[in-house]
Design an enzyme around this catalytic site. Structure first.
Site, PDB file in Angstrom:
ATOM      1  CG  ASN A  18      -0.294   0.146   2.521  1.00  0.00           C
ATOM      2  OD1 ASN A  18       0.418   1.128   2.735  1.00  0.00           O
ATOM      3  ND2 ASN A  18      -0.473  -0.797   3.447  1.00  0.00           N
ATOM      4  NE  ARG A  86      -1.849  -8.862   5.816  1.00  0.00           N
ATOM      5  CZ  ARG A  86      -2.670  -8.157   6.600  1.00  0.00           C
ATOM      6  NH1 ARG A  86      -3.175  -7.019   6.156  1.00  0.00           N
ATOM      7  NH2 ARG A  86      -2.991  -8.572   7.804  1.00  0.00           N
ATOM      8  NE  ARG A 135      -4.461  -4.095  -0.057  1.00  0.00           N
ATOM      9  CZ  ARG A 135      -3.714  -4.243   1.033  1.00  0.00           C
ATOM     10  NH1 ARG A 135      -4.058  -5.096   1.955  1.00  0.00           N
ATOM     11  NH2 ARG A 135      -2.621  -3.530   1.183  1.00  0.00           N
ATOM     12  CG  HIS A 164      -7.975  -2.547   4.539  1.00  0.00           C
ATOM     13  ND1 HIS A 164      -6.764  -2.846   5.125  1.00  0.00           N
ATOM     14  CD2 HIS A 164      -8.289  -3.608   3.752  1.00  0.00           C
ATOM     15  CE1 HIS A 164      -6.354  -4.033   4.696  1.00  0.00           C
ATOM     16  NE2 HIS A 164      -7.257  -4.518   3.864  1.00  0.00           N
ATOM     17  CG  ASP A 166      -9.967  -0.998   9.101  1.00  0.00           C
ATOM     18  OD1 ASP A 166      -9.224  -0.598   8.183  1.00  0.00           O
ATOM     19  OD2 ASP A 166      -9.656  -1.978   9.834  1.00  0.00           O
ATOM     20  CB  ALA A 251       2.604  -1.371   8.191  1.00  0.00           C
ATOM     21  CB  CYS A 257      -5.315  -2.134  11.383  1.00  0.00           C
ATOM     22  SG  CYS A 257      -5.818  -0.808  10.346  1.00  0.00           S
TER      23      CYS A 257
HETATM   24  N1  ARG Z   1       0.306  -3.543   5.754  1.00  0.00           N
HETATM   25  C1  ARG Z   1      -1.018  -4.041   5.905  1.00  0.00           C
HETATM   26  C2  ARG Z   1      -1.665  -4.230   4.542  1.00  0.00           C
HETATM   27  O1  ARG Z   1      -1.379  -3.467   3.650  1.00  0.00           O
HETATM   28  C3  ARG Z   1      -1.821  -3.112   6.774  1.00  0.00           C
HETATM   29  C4  ARG Z   1      -3.197  -3.605   7.062  1.00  0.00           C
HETATM   30  C5  ARG Z   1      -4.030  -2.638   7.846  1.00  0.00           C
HETATM   31  N2  ARG Z   1      -5.258  -3.244   8.187  1.00  0.00           N
HETATM   32  C6  ARG Z   1      -6.470  -2.657   8.162  1.00  0.00           C
HETATM   33  N3  ARG Z   1      -7.481  -3.334   8.596  1.00  0.00           N
HETATM   34  N4  ARG Z   1      -6.643  -1.468   7.663  1.00  0.00           N
HETATM   35  O2  ARG Z   1      -2.442  -5.132   4.324  1.00  0.00           O
END
Ligand code: ARG
Length: 263
Positions: A18, A86, A135, A164, A166, A251, A257
């Site tokens: 991201n 992931r 995503r 995301h 959230d 991140a 998160c």
């Molecule tokens: N580095 C992770 C990603 O890009 C961060 C995830 C953050 N999670 C969230 N629920 N916003 O997937």
């Protein structure tokens, strides 16, 4: 209220999936541990139980347990991560849920559609707000219809920094949410405003992850440096706790998160 978290033992920026993540802007480990511990202790004082899933080496983003699954009625709808970096998290989270008495459902593991759990699917009273575009795939929401059916509000995310749901939307109670409108398509903005009362966080606070807050009854645990949002919530009668999240923002994540609401 029960929460799932994961210690940042192997947390670092080892890839870039991201726009926040830059391998050159590395995590300060000592500080990340302190920040995580502070969040953990703050939540522990308010929530009934905070459970921990074992961190796994080479899966640095496992700290972001919000993406493990969506939990509803003791069923864990396991995520199907978009990025290969992931993907291996899914079976570790699946094991944790199975060992802890949850029924698990892993839709689309043959990768028709992606879904990143409570990071993109947020309950608010009778409604389920579902974020797609970066995503989670829009089509995946069909799988969640057994939970809410006509009460799923589809929201298209358009800003890659708010990838995301959230990161730009946070239900505070059954009627009221905070959000960052520019992160949504115009149509989705309207759909949201038609349904609920919202407070728009200013841009600079959105970038400090103001919307990435953990709400536990009348308590809100949110990232530091978001004074306007904090004031607004306090005026509405919430008690706000601020946590410095600088190492996790590297991140692309913060308070919310790093947690998954189990029930
Ligand atoms: N580095 C992770 C990603 O890009 C961060 C995830 C953050 N999670 C969230 N629920 N916003 O997937």
């Amino acid at each position: 209220m029960k929460i799932l978290m994961c210690e940042p033992k192997y947390y670092l920026i080892s890839y870039e999936i991201n726009p926040w993540m830059k391998i050159d802007n590395q995590v300060d480990h000592v500080l990340a541990h302190q920040q995580w511990k502070n969040l953990y202790e703050t939540i522990k004082k308010i929530a009934d139980d905070v459970h921990l899933v074992e961190p796994i080496e080479m899966l640095p983003d496992m700290v972001f347990t919000a993406n493990a699954a969506l939990i509803h009625n003791n069923i864990a709808y396991i995520s199907n991560f978009r990025f290969p970096e992931r993907k291996d998290e899914s079976h570790h989270f699946n094991d944790w849920f199975t060992n802890n008495g949850y029924q698990t459902i892993f839709y689309d593991k043959d990768h028709t559609y992606y879904f990143e759990g409570a990071g993109d699917a947020l309950f608010m009273g009778d409604l389920l707000f579902y974020g797609h575009g970066f995503r989670s795939d829009k089509e995946f929401h069909e799988n969640l219809k057994t939970i809410k059916n006509e009460h799923i509000i589809l929201c298209r995310l358009i800003d890659p920094y708010f990838y995301h749901m959230d990161t730009c939307f946070c239900p505070i109670d059954d009627k009221f949410a905070i959000w960052y409108p520019p992160a949504f398509s115009l149509e989705s903005r309207k759909a949201i405003e038609d349904k609920i009362e919202v407070f728009a966080v200013p841009e600079n606070e959105a970038k400090h992850f103001a919307c990435n807050a953990v709400v536990l009854g009348k308590h809100v645990i949110m990232p530091a440096n978001c004074p306007e949002t904090k004031n607004h919530l306090e005026h509405k009668g919430f008690t706000v706790f601020e946590c410095d999240m600088s190492e996790f923002i590297k991140a692309g994540g913060a308070c919310k998160c790093l947690t998954l609401l189990l029930d």
